[in-house]
Design a protein around this motif. Structure first.
Motif, PDB file in Angstrom:
ATOM      1  N   ALA A 180      31.854  37.340  46.291  1.00  0.00           N
ATOM      2  CA  ALA A 180      33.292  37.542  46.072  1.00  0.00           C
ATOM      3  C   ALA A 180      33.535  38.645  45.051  1.00  0.00           C
ATOM      4  N   MET A 181      32.704  38.706  44.021  1.00  0.00           N
ATOM      5  CA  MET A 181      32.853  39.771  43.021  1.00  0.00           C
ATOM      6  C   MET A 181      32.545  41.133  43.630  1.00  0.00           C
ATOM      7  N   GLU A 182      31.547  41.175  44.478  1.00  0.00           N
ATOM      8  CA  GLU A 182      31.194  42.442  45.128  1.00  0.00           C
ATOM      9  C   GLU A 182      32.322  42.935  46.037  1.00  0.00           C
ATOM     10  N   ALA A 183      33.128  41.987  46.531  1.00  0.00           N
ATOM     11  CA  ALA A 183      34.237  42.350  47.416  1.00  0.00           C
ATOM     12  C   ALA A 183      35.495  42.730  46.647  1.00  0.00           C
ATOM     13  N   ASN A 238      37.373  37.684  51.349  1.00  0.00           N
ATOM     14  CA  ASN A 238      38.219  38.433  52.276  1.00  0.00           C
ATOM     15  C   ASN A 238      39.604  38.738  51.710  1.00  0.00           C
ATOM     16  N   GLU A 239      39.992  38.024  50.638  1.00  0.00           N
ATOM     17  CA  GLU A 239      41.362  38.158  50.130  1.00  0.00           C
ATOM     18  C   GLU A 239      41.449  38.750  48.731  1.00  0.00           C
ATOM     19  N   ILE A 240      40.333  39.111  48.137  1.00  0.00           N
ATOM     20  CA  ILE A 240      40.321  39.525  46.734  1.00  0.00           C
ATOM     21  C   ILE A 240      40.209  41.040  46.555  1.00  0.00           C
ATOM     22  N   ALA A 241      40.037  41.785  47.642  1.00  0.00           N
ATOM     23  CA  ALA A 241      39.693  43.203  47.549  1.00  0.00           C
ATOM     24  C   ALA A 241      40.672  44.025  46.719  1.00  0.00           C
ATOM     25  N   ASP A 242      41.975  43.766  46.844  1.00  0.00           N
ATOM     26  CA  ASP A 242      42.955  44.602  46.148  1.00  0.00           C
ATOM     27  C   ASP A 242      43.488  43.946  44.876  1.00  0.00           C
ATOM     28  N   CYS A 243      42.794  42.924  44.379  1.00  0.00           N
ATOM     29  CA  CYS A 243      43.284  42.178  43.219  1.00  0.00           C
ATOM     30  C   CYS A 243      42.721  42.721  41.906  1.00  0.00           C
ATOM     31  N   ASP A 244      43.576  42.733  40.897  1.00  0.00           N
ATOM     32  CA  ASP A 244      43.179  43.182  39.565  1.00  0.00           C
ATOM     33  C   ASP A 244      42.641  42.027  38.716  1.00  0.00           C
ATOM     34  N   ALA A 245      42.999  40.806  39.088  1.00  0.00           N
ATOM     35  CA  ALA A 245      42.591  39.625  38.338  1.00  0.00           C
ATOM     36  C   ALA A 245      42.454  38.460  39.299  1.00  0.00           C
ATOM     37  N   ALA A 246      41.751  37.435  38.853  1.00  0.00           N
ATOM     38  CA  ALA A 246      41.632  36.197  39.622  1.00  0.00           C
ATOM     39  C   ALA A 246      41.581  35.037  38.646  1.00  0.00           C
ATOM     40  N   ILE A 247      42.101  33.907  39.081  1.00  0.00           N
ATOM     41  CA  ILE A 247      42.022  32.673  38.300  1.00  0.00           C
ATOM     42  C   ILE A 247      41.403  31.612  39.189  1.00  0.00           C
ATOM     43  N   THR A 288      37.322  28.508  49.380  1.00  0.00           N
ATOM     44  CA  THR A 288      35.918  28.776  49.717  1.00  0.00           C
ATOM     45  C   THR A 288      35.611  30.242  49.445  1.00  0.00           C
ATOM     46  N   MET A 289      34.375  30.513  49.092  1.00  0.00           N
ATOM     47  CA  MET A 289      34.034  31.871  48.670  1.00  0.00           C
ATOM     48  C   MET A 289      34.102  32.886  49.804  1.00  0.00           C
TER      49      MET A 289
END
Length: 324
Positions: free
Chosen positions: A56-59, A37-46, A31-32
């Motif tokens: 989610a992109m803003e976060a 809440n879990e994407i803040a320190d990520c360099d990539a997402a799939i 869920t978005m």
């Protein structure tokens, strides 16, 4: 580097990322709000059909690439991603064969009454074989709506394997290209529907195509025809299709896609045996999942290493991409 995997992908895709020195982290839910809440320190997402929205992109200020596992990107906010210079890679060929094959699996299940025959044997009704409700598919008329990669492959199989007479309705494809591929252009959709035994949907979802198969278009279909949708659920009006099948106008329908997914408990198709349902399995074969995961992960690695990937949803952002 860290890649948030929003929905599970084939292990070979995860291994490819690991071999490139990229840590993978599976989202605790697709869920978005959770992803944000879990994407803040990520360099990539799939992501798969969960997409990725603006919040989610803003976060995710460090996010440099989004991998879209598959062809359809309507759950992704492509406009905002392009605004912020976020490249989106996708896999336009990974599931083509698998989805095209599912079209025929659905078609055979309906024409040969596979589900009903199985139930009859289990109930001790071996005389079901005398109902005369089984049909061949060879040399029937198939109308392809949407002539993208999957639509083309479906048309090729129908013609080569079953000698079907194939017509194509696809306003975005020049008629000359349809003719060159060996098929008949069908620019007037309501007219084409009148003679088609089978209609297979392969269009992308846009404001123009949303709900296009409404009561009017379904009513224009040949009596006794079959509708198959492996593209996007929102192409078809749910109640109109239910009415067309229960009323006897259509012999049946097969839906691999829904809007939303999964369908709510009160969805009108769930109680209708005349509509064959599957949980968006078109691209879920082992072969397609492996291809798609490898292609997605490989392109994510490319972007993180400064290499232009093969398939970009938004190619205009490449020169102004984040982190370039």
């Amino acid at each position: 580097m860290i890649c948030l995997v929003i929905q599970p992908i084939h292990p070979k895709g995860l291994a490819l990322l690991a071999d490139a020195g990229i840590e993978t982290r599976l989202a605790s839910a697709a869920t978005m709000d959770v992803v944000a809440n879990e994407i803040a320190d990520c360099d990539a997402a799939i992501t798969r059909n969960a997409g990725l929205n603006r919040a989610a992109m803003e976060a995710a200020p460090k996010l440099k690439v989004l991998g879209n596992h598959g062809i359809g990107v309507d759950p992704v906010d492509v406009v905002y991603a392009s605004e912020i210079g976020l490249p989106i890679v996708f896999t336009p060929y990974g599931n083509v064969q698998s989805v095209a094959e599912l079209v025929f699996a659905h078609l055979f299940a309906i024409e040969k009454r596979v589900r009903e025959a199985d139930a009859a044997v289990r109930e001790g009704n071996f005389d079901y074989r005398y109902t005369r409700d089984f049909r061949e598919v060879t040399e029937k008329r198939l109308l392809i709506v949407g002539f993208g990669r999957i639509g083309r492959r479906t048309a090729d199989i129908a013609k080569a394997a079953f000698q079907m007479e194939v017509s194509v309705h696809s306003p975005s494809v020049p008629e000359a290209d349809i003719v060159a591929a060996g098929f008949t252009p069908a620019p007037d959709l309501p007219v084409a529907l009148k003679s088609a035994d089978y209609v297979s949907l392969h269009q992308t979802l846009t404001d123009k195509t949303r709900g296009m198969f409404d009561a009017a278009l379904l009513g224009a279909m040949k009596p006794g025809a079959i509708l198959i949708n492996t593209a996007r659920g929102a192409l078809v009006d749910p109640q109109a299709l239910a009415d067309a099948v229960t009323g006897g106008h259509l012999r049946g329908a097969a839906m691999d896609v829904f809007a939303p997914e999964p369908p709510p408990a009160d969805h009108p198709w769930l109680t209708l045996p005349g509509i064959l349902l599957s949980p968006h399995i078109g691209g879920a074969t082992e072969e397609a999942l492996e291809r798609t995961a490898m292609q997605t992960a490989g392109q994510v690695v490319d972007v993180l290493n400064g290499r232009r990937p093969e398939y970009l949803v938004n190619p205009t952002v490449w020169e102004r991409r984040r982190g370039a």
